[in-house]
Motif scaffolding. Structure first.
Motif, short mmCIF file in Angstrom:
data_model
loop_
_atom_site.label_atom_id
_atom_site.label_comp_id
_atom_site.label_asym_id
_atom_site.label_seq_id
_atom_site.Cartn_x
_atom_site.Cartn_y
_atom_site.Cartn_z
N SER A 139 13.67 44.40 83.87
CA SER A 139 13.99 43.81 82.58
C SER A 139 13.83 44.94 81.56
O SER A 139 12.92 45.77 81.69
CB SER A 139 13.00 42.67 82.28
N GLY A 140 14.73 44.96 80.58
CA GLY A 140 14.75 46.10 79.65
C GLY A 140 16.03 46.86 79.86
O GLY A 140 16.55 46.91 80.98
N SER A 141 16.54 47.44 78.77
CA SER A 141 17.87 48.04 78.81
C SER A 141 17.80 49.58 78.70
O SER A 141 16.81 50.19 79.10
CB SER A 141 18.69 47.42 77.68
N LYS A 188 14.76 37.87 87.99
CA LYS A 188 15.67 38.66 87.14
C LYS A 188 16.87 37.80 86.72
O LYS A 188 17.32 37.85 85.56
CB LYS A 188 16.12 39.89 87.93
N ASN A 192 17.97 36.79 82.92
CA ASN A 192 19.27 37.21 82.36
C ASN A 192 20.20 36.04 82.07
O ASN A 192 21.07 36.14 81.21
CB ASN A 192 19.95 38.23 83.28
N MET A 195 19.08 35.12 78.70
CA MET A 195 19.51 36.14 77.74
C MET A 195 21.00 36.01 77.40
O MET A 195 21.39 36.09 76.23
CB MET A 195 19.23 37.54 78.32
N PHE A 249 23.81 47.49 77.71
CA PHE A 249 23.94 46.59 78.86
C PHE A 249 25.39 46.11 78.88
O PHE A 249 25.78 45.26 78.07
CB PHE A 249 22.97 45.41 78.71
N ASP A 257 25.64 38.71 86.24
CA ASP A 257 24.33 38.06 86.37
C ASP A 257 24.44 36.55 86.16
O ASP A 257 23.76 35.77 86.83
CB ASP A 257 23.33 38.68 85.38
O1 LIG Z 1 19.84 43.33 82.85
C1 LIG Z 1 19.79 43.75 81.68
C2 LIG Z 1 18.69 43.36 80.84
C3 LIG Z 1 18.73 43.95 79.47
C4 LIG Z 1 17.43 43.67 78.77
O2 LIG Z 1 16.49 43.15 79.38
O3 LIG Z 1 17.36 44.02 77.58
#
Ligand SMILES: O=CCCC(=O)O
Ligand SMILES: NC(=O)C1=CN([C@@H]2O[C@H](COP(=O)(O)OP(=O)(O)OC[C@H]3O[C@@H](n4cnc5c(N)ncnc54)[C@H](OP(=O)(O)O)[C@@H]3O)[C@@H](O)[C@H]2O)C=CC1
Length: 311
Positions: A139-141, A188, A192, A195, A249, A257
């Protein structure tokens, strides 16, 4: 406020010789993650299908792998960061796949976002060679990958998890060990799915607000001060208002996803009507040629004028 880049631990400060690391897949995420391992002083070998993407890291101290098989054969632990299930299977189990280079004492860590079945297929192939496997989607871009502040969602062989903790801690700020292979992928995809729906809802609000005469920049400010404030809205909102979507992303991966999350929901007969509807919007955006833009370009799918809110 933007997250601060963290200070990386350097190998020279450690007491024991460390395992060599392979890194397969140098896209937006893989490049930044491998770079942090190189910067920390590890012995890193990189491979990418489009070989020119290895050049920068090689000039920074990485070794160049000839194939996934050769890279996995030369390294103790190999990470893979590929686009999708097809890419992850191809690189692990294909003609010159990493699995062919694995054997007892080696480990394979797949950090790509894939579905549980893909992860389990790779696990089975890795196990058959007597090696260990960990799924570890993040998680995180792009920015957290550059700053070494990703969140790892791991599952699989616990002994491999214990071995790779120092590497995960160079690339990330936190890590979860979730048990059996498939649980990391599931976590995950759930995150997503939420998100993707949040971003679509935010876009819908901005477009509706604009249509009834509100200033989109003010909407972003108001959202940012209330109960629905989110780092994602604060980070992406201002550029969305300008009609700018530099890829962090890519939208095509967000749609992938959603597709995988919907298939997972189907498997357990769980209705997910919001995600199903949102997936259609991402599919439309992809069909309009927005797949390689940041996923915040989803707002364009709502606009008749394709230039963005300011036009
Ligand atoms: O799979 C991408 C995730 C992007 C995010 O967590 O900011
Ligand atoms: N970008 C983001 O913010 C985040 C992405 N993720 C996930 O991480 C993964 C990678 O994302 P990202 O770096 O953004 O993606 P990119 O599209 O930038 O990179 C994709 C990588 O996969 C490789 N690839 C694709 N198909 C194949 C194949 N068949 N054989 C060999 N290599 C292949 C590409 O190689 P080539 O260069 O040759 O095309 C490239 O190295 C995805 O699963 C994504 O969902 C997870 C968290 C955040």
């Amino acid at each position: 406020m933007a997250a601060m880049a963290k200070a990386l631990p350097v190998v020279a400060e450690r007491e024991h010789p460390l395992p060599s690391i392979g890194f397969l897949g140098l896209g937006i995420m893989g490049t930044a993650m491998a770079r942090n391992l190189v910067k920390a002083g590890y012995d890193v070998t990189v491979w990418n299908r489009t070989t020119s993407k290895c050049d920068a890291l090689v000039s920074e101290g990485a070794k160049r792998g000839a194939s996934p098989m050769q890279t996995a054969g030369a390294c103790d632990i190999t990470f893979a960061m590929l686009a999708d299930p097809a890419g992850a299977i191809e690189v692990a189990c294909g003609e010159d796949g990493a699995v062919k280079g694995l054997g007892p004492g080696k480990g394979y860590v797949d950090v790509s976002t894939v579905d549980g079945d893909t992860s389990k297929a790779i696990y089975k192939a890795v196990q058959a060679k007597g090696a260990e496997f960990l799924e570890a989607p993040v998680s995180g871009s792009k920015k957290p990958a550059e700053d070494g502040t990703l969140i790892f969602l791991t599952a699989g062989d616990k002994s491999l998890y214990d071995k790779v903790v120092p590497f995960l801690d160079v690339m990330g700020k936190s890590r979860f060990y979730l048990g059996e292979v498939g649980n990391g992928a599931a976590m995950k995809l759930v995150v997503n799915m939420i998100m993707g729906s949040m971003m679509a809802s935010f876009s819908e609000g901005l477009v509706l607000g604009k249509k009834v005469g509100l200033d989109p920049a003010t909407i972003v400010e108001v959202v940012g001060q209330g109960a629905i404030a989110a780092p994602m809205f604060a980070m992406k909102g201002p550029s969305m208002v300008k009609g700018s979507y530099p890829p962090a992303f890519p939208l095509k991966h967000q749609q992938k996803d959603l597709r995988l999350a919907l298939a997972m929901a189907e498997d357990v007969a769980q209705p997910t009507p919001v995600a199903a509807s949102v997936n259609d919007i991402y599919k439309r955006a992809k069909a309009e040629g927005l797949g390689d833009q940041d996923f915040s370009a989803i707002i364009e799918a709502y606009l008749l004028d394709p230039k963005g809110l300011n036009h």
